[in-house]
Design a protein around this motif. Structure first.
Motif, PDB file in Angstrom:
ATOM      1  N   LEU A  30      -7.625  -3.282  -9.560  1.00  0.00           N
ATOM      2  CA  LEU A  30      -6.728  -3.097 -10.701  1.00  0.00           C
ATOM      3  C   LEU A  30      -6.559  -1.618 -11.004  1.00  0.00           C
ATOM      4  CD1 LEU A  30      -8.257  -5.920 -12.930  1.00  0.00           C
ATOM      5  CD2 LEU A  30      -6.104  -6.025 -11.679  1.00  0.00           C
ATOM      6  N   ASP A  31      -5.543  -1.320 -11.757  1.00  0.00           N
ATOM      7  CA  ASP A  31      -5.221   0.075 -12.078  1.00  0.00           C
ATOM      8  C   ASP A  31      -5.761   0.437 -13.458  1.00  0.00           C
ATOM      9  OD1 ASP A  31      -4.212   2.624 -11.934  1.00  0.00           O
ATOM     10  OD2 ASP A  31      -2.178   2.044 -12.518  1.00  0.00           O
ATOM     11  N   GLY A  32      -7.091   0.400 -13.574  1.00  0.00           N
ATOM     12  CA  GLY A  32      -7.719   0.826 -14.827  1.00  0.00           C
ATOM     13  C   GLY A  32      -7.743  -0.214 -15.928  1.00  0.00           C
ATOM     14  N   GLN A  33      -7.289  -1.430 -15.652  1.00  0.00           N
ATOM     15  CA  GLN A  33      -7.259  -2.453 -16.698  1.00  0.00           C
ATOM     16  C   GLN A  33      -8.637  -3.055 -16.949  1.00  0.00           C
ATOM     17  OE1 GLN A  33      -4.536  -5.688 -15.931  1.00  0.00           O
ATOM     18  NE2 GLN A  33      -4.845  -6.632 -17.942  1.00  0.00           N
ATOM     19  N   LEU A  34      -9.540  -2.931 -15.969  1.00  0.00           N
ATOM     20  CA  LEU A  34     -10.887  -3.492 -16.083  1.00  0.00           C
ATOM     21  C   LEU A  34     -11.918  -2.408 -15.797  1.00  0.00           C
ATOM     22  CD1 LEU A  34     -12.926  -5.880 -16.302  1.00  0.00           C
ATOM     23  CD2 LEU A  34     -12.570  -6.246 -13.846  1.00  0.00           C
ATOM     24  N   LYS A  35     -12.938  -2.353 -16.655  1.00  0.00           N
ATOM     25  CA  LYS A  35     -14.077  -1.470 -16.444  1.00  0.00           C
ATOM     26  C   LYS A  35     -15.338  -2.333 -16.482  1.00  0.00           C
ATOM     27  CE  LYS A  35     -16.618   2.326 -16.325  1.00  0.00           C
ATOM     28  NZ  LYS A  35     -16.718   3.164 -15.106  1.00  0.00           N
ATOM     29  N   VAL A  36     -16.140  -2.282 -15.415  1.00  0.00           N
ATOM     30  CA  VAL A  36     -17.356  -3.093 -15.318  1.00  0.00           C
ATOM     31  C   VAL A  36     -18.576  -2.195 -15.514  1.00  0.00           C
ATOM     32  CG1 VAL A  36     -18.739  -4.615 -13.863  1.00  0.00           C
ATOM     33  CG2 VAL A  36     -16.236  -4.732 -13.772  1.00  0.00           C
ATOM     34  N   ILE A  37     -19.470  -2.611 -16.410  1.00  0.00           N
ATOM     35  CA  ILE A  37     -20.677  -1.842 -16.715  1.00  0.00           C
ATOM     36  C   ILE A  37     -21.892  -2.747 -16.576  1.00  0.00           C
ATOM     37  CG2 ILE A  37     -21.919  -0.557 -18.507  1.00  0.00           C
ATOM     38  CD1 ILE A  37     -19.218   0.197 -19.701  1.00  0.00           C
ATOM     39  N   HIS A  38     -22.925  -2.242 -15.902  1.00  0.00           N
ATOM     40  CA  HIS A  38     -24.177  -2.987 -15.794  1.00  0.00           C
ATOM     41  C   HIS A  38     -24.937  -2.844 -17.107  1.00  0.00           C
ATOM     42  CE1 HIS A  38     -28.346  -3.571 -13.695  1.00  0.00           C
ATOM     43  NE2 HIS A  38     -27.929  -4.663 -14.300  1.00  0.00           N
ATOM     44  N   GLY A  39     -24.969  -3.894 -17.886  1.00  0.00           N
ATOM     45  CA  GLY A  39     -25.638  -3.820 -19.175  1.00  0.00           C
ATOM     46  C   GLY A  39     -25.734  -5.173 -19.839  1.00  0.00           C
ATOM     47  N   ASP A  40     -26.612  -5.260 -20.824  1.00  0.00           N
ATOM     48  CA  ASP A  40     -26.858  -6.497 -21.571  1.00  0.00           C
ATOM     49  C   ASP A  40     -26.482  -6.253 -23.030  1.00  0.00           C
ATOM     50  OD1 ASP A  40     -27.872  -8.714 -22.920  1.00  0.00           O
ATOM     51  OD2 ASP A  40     -29.724  -8.788 -21.756  1.00  0.00           O
ATOM     52  N   PHE A  41     -25.517  -7.007 -23.530  1.00  0.00           N
ATOM     53  CA  PHE A  41     -25.053  -6.833 -24.908  1.00  0.00           C
ATOM     54  C   PHE A  41     -26.193  -6.989 -25.906  1.00  0.00           C
ATOM     55  CE2 PHE A  41     -23.203  -8.741 -28.814  1.00  0.00           C
ATOM     56  CZ  PHE A  41     -22.411  -7.676 -29.210  1.00  0.00           C
ATOM     57  N   PHE A  42     -27.150  -7.850 -25.595  1.00  0.00           N
ATOM     58  CA  PHE A  42     -28.245  -8.085 -26.527  1.00  0.00           C
ATOM     59  C   PHE A  42     -29.439  -7.168 -26.261  1.00  0.00           C
ATOM     60  CE2 PHE A  42     -25.743 -11.959 -26.855  1.00  0.00           C
ATOM     61  CZ  PHE A  42     -25.600 -12.032 -28.232  1.00  0.00           C
ATOM     62  N   ARG A  43     -29.200  -6.148 -25.444  1.00  0.00           N
ATOM     63  CA  ARG A  43     -30.184  -5.071 -25.301  1.00  0.00           C
ATOM     64  C   ARG A  43     -29.542  -3.728 -25.630  1.00  0.00           C
ATOM     65  NH1 ARG A  43     -33.821  -5.187 -20.079  1.00  0.00           N
ATOM     66  NH2 ARG A  43     -34.834  -3.571 -21.329  1.00  0.00           N
ATOM     67  N   LEU A  44     -28.582  -3.781 -26.525  1.00  0.00           N
ATOM     68  CA  LEU A  44     -27.978  -2.551 -27.029  1.00  0.00           C
ATOM     69  C   LEU A  44     -28.968  -1.832 -27.940  1.00  0.00           C
ATOM     70  CD1 LEU A  44     -24.321  -3.559 -28.006  1.00  0.00           C
ATOM     71  CD2 LEU A  44     -24.981  -1.909 -26.260  1.00  0.00           C
ATOM     72  N   ASP A  45     -29.100  -0.535 -27.740  1.00  0.00           N
ATOM     73  CA  ASP A  45     -29.864   0.324 -28.654  1.00  0.00           C
ATOM     74  C   ASP A  45     -31.289  -0.169 -28.910  1.00  0.00           C
ATOM     75  OD1 ASP A  45     -27.502   1.890 -29.021  1.00  0.00           O
ATOM     76  OD2 ASP A  45     -26.787   0.378 -30.426  1.00  0.00           O
ATOM     77  N   PRO A  46     -32.082  -0.426 -27.869  1.00  0.00           N
ATOM     78  CA  PRO A  46     -33.470  -0.827 -28.097  1.00  0.00           C
ATOM     79  C   PRO A  46     -34.275   0.328 -28.680  1.00  0.00           C
ATOM     80  CG  PRO A  46     -33.125  -0.375 -25.772  1.00  0.00           C
ATOM     81  CD  PRO A  46     -31.765  -0.297 -26.432  1.00  0.00           C
ATOM     82  N   LEU A  47     -35.334  -0.005 -29.405  1.00  0.00           N
ATOM     83  CA  LEU A  47     -36.175   1.027 -30.018  1.00  0.00           C
ATOM     84  C   LEU A  47     -37.163   1.566 -28.984  1.00  0.00           C
ATOM     85  CD1 LEU A  47     -36.915  -0.521 -33.532  1.00  0.00           C
ATOM     86  CD2 LEU A  47     -35.239   1.223 -32.930  1.00  0.00           C
ATOM     87  N   THR A  48     -36.661   2.345 -28.054  1.00  0.00           N
ATOM     88  CA  THR A  48     -37.500   2.949 -27.023  1.00  0.00           C
ATOM     89  C   THR A  48     -37.190   4.430 -26.930  1.00  0.00           C
ATOM     90  OG1 THR A  48     -35.860   2.421 -25.309  1.00  0.00           O
ATOM     91  CG2 THR A  48     -37.636   0.828 -25.652  1.00  0.00           C
ATOM     92  N   LYS A  49     -38.158   5.181 -26.431  1.00  0.00           N
ATOM     93  CA  LYS A  49     -37.960   6.612 -26.271  1.00  0.00           C
ATOM     94  C   LYS A  49     -37.521   6.920 -24.838  1.00  0.00           C
ATOM     95  CE  LYS A  49     -41.406   7.866 -29.771  1.00  0.00           C
ATOM     96  NZ  LYS A  49     -42.656   8.619 -30.034  1.00  0.00           N
ATOM     97  N   GLY A  50     -36.806   8.006 -24.684  1.00  0.00           N
ATOM     98  CA  GLY A  50     -36.376   8.421 -23.368  1.00  0.00           C
ATOM     99  C   GLY A  50     -35.077   7.775 -22.936  1.00  0.00           C
ATOM    100  N   ALA A  51     -34.698   8.051 -21.705  1.00  0.00           N
ATOM    101  CA  ALA A  51     -33.440   7.531 -21.162  1.00  0.00           C
ATOM    102  C   ALA A  51     -33.511   6.021 -20.984  1.00  0.00           C
ATOM    103  CB  ALA A  51     -33.141   8.206 -19.827  1.00  0.00           C
ATOM    104  N   LEU A  52     -32.399   5.342 -21.254  1.00  0.00           N
ATOM    105  CA  LEU A  52     -32.341   3.894 -21.111  1.00  0.00           C
ATOM    106  C   LEU A  52     -32.046   3.526 -19.662  1.00  0.00           C
ATOM    107  CD1 LEU A  52     -30.276   2.853 -24.281  1.00  0.00           C
ATOM    108  CD2 LEU A  52     -32.764   2.859 -23.977  1.00  0.00           C
ATOM    109  N   LYS A  53     -32.703   2.486 -19.188  1.00  0.00           N
ATOM    110  CA  LYS A  53     -32.460   1.976 -17.848  1.00  0.00           C
ATOM    111  C   LYS A  53     -31.714   0.656 -17.949  1.00  0.00           C
ATOM    112  CE  LYS A  53     -36.636   4.078 -15.859  1.00  0.00           C
ATOM    113  NZ  LYS A  53     -37.906   3.812 -15.123  1.00  0.00           N
ATOM    114  N   PRO A  54     -30.619   0.497 -17.172  1.00  0.00           N
ATOM    115  CA  PRO A  54     -29.877  -0.769 -17.188  1.00  0.00           C
ATOM    116  C   PRO A  54     -30.826  -1.937 -16.912  1.00  0.00           C
ATOM    117  CG  PRO A  54     -28.703   0.894 -15.918  1.00  0.00           C
ATOM    118  CD  PRO A  54     -30.066   1.453 -16.204  1.00  0.00           C
ATOM    119  N   PRO A  55     -30.627  -3.069 -17.618  1.00  0.00           N
ATOM    120  CA  PRO A  55     -29.430  -3.403 -18.395  1.00  0.00           C
ATOM    121  C   PRO A  55     -29.443  -2.961 -19.860  1.00  0.00           C
ATOM    122  CG  PRO A  55     -30.817  -5.329 -18.219  1.00  0.00           C
ATOM    123  CD  PRO A  55     -31.494  -4.260 -17.410  1.00  0.00           C
ATOM    124  N   ALA A  56     -30.467  -2.191 -20.317  1.00  0.00           N
ATOM    125  CA  ALA A  56     -30.414  -1.643 -21.666  1.00  0.00           C
ATOM    126  C   ALA A  56     -29.266  -0.649 -21.761  1.00  0.00           C
ATOM    127  CB  ALA A  56     -31.732  -0.969 -22.018  1.00  0.00           C
TER     128      ALA A  56
END
Length: 319
Positions: free
Chosen positions: A62-88
């Motif tokens: 597709l021409d930019g209509q879809l963007k796919v990201i490796h991630g979990d909606f229910f692991r948004l913004d976990p209370l952890t320190k440092g860089a987040l690793k997918p699926p966070a």
């Protein structure tokens, strides 16, 4: 088709000519393709790596209509320190990728989100959304984000229960009805979603006293007037736990609960709020809880620190 029609209503929330939609847990992308055909720009948040290859292939076609990201909606913004690793995932980076900027709470909705809430720990996931909405954290730092969720009929029944039904009218009911406009868009039989068990039956979550024959597509639109009076994001955690503690014994009388909160002039307060003296906790309407909280905020005798330890402990668990 029903999903597309429901999401199409008022679909001008996203920037540009194509309305923007965040879809979580798209799986094999069946609904994703339908949404793309309907003209949505879709950001797909998928946690299962087994589905990512096909979704990425669809993205590349597709021409930019879809963007796919490796991630979990229910692991948004976990209370952890440092860089987040997918699926966070960081909501800040996610919204930056989508090109969505924060707007005032009372402004139009900046984004629509669509997905199926996993049945495992479904109640916990709904609670996490409630906390984020009242505290204006995570996705709600950007404004009144609209949720279009498939949830179990059991949980939908709880969210829409009426006062006086002691078994299903709960703290979650009060907070959801006060915080969201709740609209049932569609009911779909479990057979359309559930996998079959080895014995030939459907893998439907069991429930004792509540109907649970369908998945319900429910629109949750945050209320524009939620933060009026004394309720603010800064004291919302205290309000949540006041409600939760009130339902620890839902049939207890409000006067007894006020006494336990060290409020001696409860009769005067209830008269001012026009709440009967003998009212039980499960008889109060959601608006009554908000008015009660705002009145208690103005009382010199109300010890807000009474909830402090419980607020901190439950916030850690929720995250």
């Amino acid at each position: 088709r029903t999903v597309r029609r429901c999401l199409r209503r008022g679909a001008g929330a996203g920037p540009g000519p194509q309305p923007l939609l965040l879809e979580f847990a798209p799986g094999p992308g069946i609904l994703t393709r339908s949404l793309l055909d309907e003209g949505f720009r879709v950001v797909a948040l998928e946690s299962n790596s087994d589905f990512l290859t096909d979704l990425k292939s669809l993205e590349n076609s597709l021409d930019g209509q879809l963007k796919v990201i490796h991630g979990d909606f229910f692991r948004l913004d976990p209370l952890t320190k440092g860089a987040l690793k997918p699926p966070a995932v960081s909501s800040e980076k996610l919204f930056e990728t989508m090109g969505v900027t924060a707007v005032p709470w009372r402004a139009d909705m900046p984004l629509k989100i669509f997905g199926i809430v996993p049945q495992h720990l479904e109640r916990n996931r709904l609670w996490r959304l409630i906390f984020a909405m009242y505290e204006c954290s995570s996705i709600y730092r950007y404004g009144r984000v609209e949720l279009n969720l498939f949830i179990s009929e059991k949980e939908y029944t709880v969210l829409t229960a009426k006062p006086g039904r002691s078994k299903i009218y709960q703290a979650l009911t009060v907070l959801a009805q006060l915080g969201y406009e709740i609209e049932l868009l569609h009911k779909e039989p479990w057979s359309s979603f559930a996998t079959s068990l080895k014995n030939g039956g459907l893998a439907i979550p069991k429930t004792g006293r509540l109907p649970n024959d369908h998945l319900c597509l429910v629109r949750l639109t945050p209320q524009q007037n939620l933060f009026t009076g004394g309720l603010k994001p800064s004291n919302a955690s205290t309000f949540i736990f006041m409600v939760k503690q009130s339902f620890a014994k839902p049939k207890s009388r409000l006067t007894d609960r006020l006494y336990s909160w060290s409020l001696d002039n409860s009769d005067k307060l209830l008269k001012a709020l026009e709440i009967p003296k003998n009212a039980a906790m499960y008889n109060l309407y959601p608006e009554d809880y908000k008015r009660l909280f705002e009145a208690l905020q103005n009382s010199d005798m109300f010890a807000e620190t009474f909830f402090h330890d419980e607020v901190l402990a439950s916030t850690r668990i929720t995250n």
